[in-house]
Design a protein around this motif. Sequence first.
Motif, PDB file in Angstrom:
ATOM      1  N   TRP A 208       0.819  -1.213   0.000  1.00 17.68           N
ATOM      2  CA  TRP A 208       0.000   0.000   0.000  1.00 17.68           C
ATOM      3  C   TRP A 208       0.855   1.266   0.000  1.00 17.68           C
ATOM      4  CZ3 TRP A 208       0.689   3.343   4.009  1.00 17.68           C
ATOM      5  CH2 TRP A 208       1.154   2.825   5.223  1.00 17.68           C
ATOM      6  N   ARG A 221      -3.790  13.248   3.844  1.00 21.29           N
ATOM      7  CA  ARG A 221      -3.520  12.049   4.638  1.00 21.29           C
ATOM      8  C   ARG A 221      -2.822  12.449   5.935  1.00 21.29           C
ATOM      9  NH1 ARG A 221      -0.514   6.892   2.114  1.00 21.29           N
ATOM     10  NH2 ARG A 221      -2.670   6.357   1.530  1.00 21.29           N
ATOM     11  N   GLU A 252      -7.973  11.722   5.168  1.00 18.82           N
ATOM     12  CA  GLU A 252      -7.761  10.285   5.324  1.00 18.82           C
ATOM     13  C   GLU A 252      -6.851  10.079   6.531  1.00 18.82           C
ATOM     14  OE1 GLU A 252      -5.466   6.576   3.042  1.00 18.82           O
ATOM     15  OE2 GLU A 252      -5.393   8.623   2.246  1.00 18.82           O
ATOM     16  N   LEU A 254      -4.554   7.563   8.733  1.00 20.80           N
ATOM     17  CA  LEU A 254      -3.797   6.317   8.666  1.00 20.80           C
ATOM     18  C   LEU A 254      -3.171   6.099  10.036  1.00 20.80           C
ATOM     19  CD1 LEU A 254      -2.876   4.152   6.578  1.00 20.80           C
ATOM     20  CD2 LEU A 254      -0.829   5.538   6.240  1.00 20.80           C
ATOM     21  N   SER A 270     -15.420   5.642   9.106  1.00 18.59           N
ATOM     22  CA  SER A 270     -15.123   5.819   7.687  1.00 18.59           C
ATOM     23  C   SER A 270     -13.982   6.810   7.515  1.00 18.59           C
ATOM     24  CB  SER A 270     -16.369   6.338   6.960  1.00 18.59           C
ATOM     25  OG  SER A 270     -16.084   6.612   5.614  1.00 18.59           O
ATOM     26  N   THR A 273      -7.928   4.133   8.273  1.00 22.75           N
ATOM     27  CA  THR A 273      -7.321   2.864   7.902  1.00 22.75           C
ATOM     28  C   THR A 273      -6.274   2.498   8.942  1.00 22.75           C
ATOM     29  OG1 THR A 273      -7.621   3.325   5.549  1.00 22.75           O
ATOM     30  CG2 THR A 273      -6.013   1.620   6.137  1.00 22.75           C
TER      31      THR A 273
END
Length: 404
Positions: A208, A221, A252, A254, A270, A273
């Motif tokens: 990834w 991110r 996003e 992480l 949501s 990750t």
Amino acid sequence: MRVLVISTPVPTHFLPLVPLLWALRSAGHEVTVLAQPDVVGAVRACGLTAISAGEPFEVNGMLLEGLEPERRPLQARPRPAPELLGGYGRLWWAHAASMLDGYSDVAERYRPDLVLADPLEYCSLIIGARLGVPVVHHRWTVDAISGPARAFVRPGARELCERLGLPGLPDPDVLLDPCPPSLRLPGGEPGTPIRYVPYSGGAEVPAWVRADRGPGAERRRVAVSLGNTLALHGVGFTRGLLRALAARPGTEILVTLPEPYRTRIGPLPSGVTAVDPLPLHLFLGTCDAMVHHGGAGTAMTATSFGLPQLVLPQLADHFPLGDRLTAAGAGLSFDTAERQDDPRTVGAALDELLSDPRYADAARGLAAEMARMPSPVAAAADLERRARAGTRPRKASLQCTSRN
């Protein structure tokens, strides 16, 4: 040249030294690490030689001692006043006194030309002075503790030092400092600059990291890391933090989450990750900001990538590190449990870091300062010169030192 490295029994205290140890080893010098079992695995993983002494120290258990489940240190022990930071030396002097005989026996046989240690390892100062060789201490990050801690323990160390033929606890001959100039404490104990090179172990680069970020690439991110374990923060705090961060539009998240905490946290919001813990330098180049606990390796790695940082400190040097990032304009820090637990406060801080370009500009400025500092290779060459020129008169035998 024979280099004896002595580490306090905390792997994250040892890891910042590794790039310099590689540089010394690559230059042809013999490097041996003397430490308790807690650190031996990290030494083996980086390809160096270890001598194990004593029993496991298990620092996480000590930090959590007396805390109720899910209650983190900051909730039980508020941020210490600056004048009390030296008190952390009490623990590390007691530790040094307990290990001095065993470490001295090893040093007497090893006969080093140079002793290298982290800044809270006091056996190194006594052993180096008695062997007549230079002692180098290597800071981890913003250092508000080691100088005050040495001053704090010096009166209590006098009797033992005098019994060993020393007038008192010596200072290190060299104090290496990886902090870029704008991040250092004003008026702090001066050090010799050395460039910070990220290292927290080896790993395979996940697919990834190499992959194109795809249709969501326009999103910002944000990396989240609360250390190698979540033991200091707990599941409830981490779950709430991720929800607060995930509520930011166009973002996003992480997060590095080890087991068993990932299972205990449950379904993630949501936009969040979770990945297995891995060296941060493998993926921070894909990120726009960093949220973390104020750990030295985490903060310095994020600084080397020029990332704005949101710091949620828990202990000791976490707090001054957060202060300095804030003062440098490269981050924000909340030093009370109430502010850390408020999702609006945390969310607004992340929005500010991502939307105001001044934070990114200041963070890139720190990264540029760091890149201009002398490399570990240059530092290794300088230490070799100092070792050859700086040998002191040798004291009496180190055998049976603190038992007499």
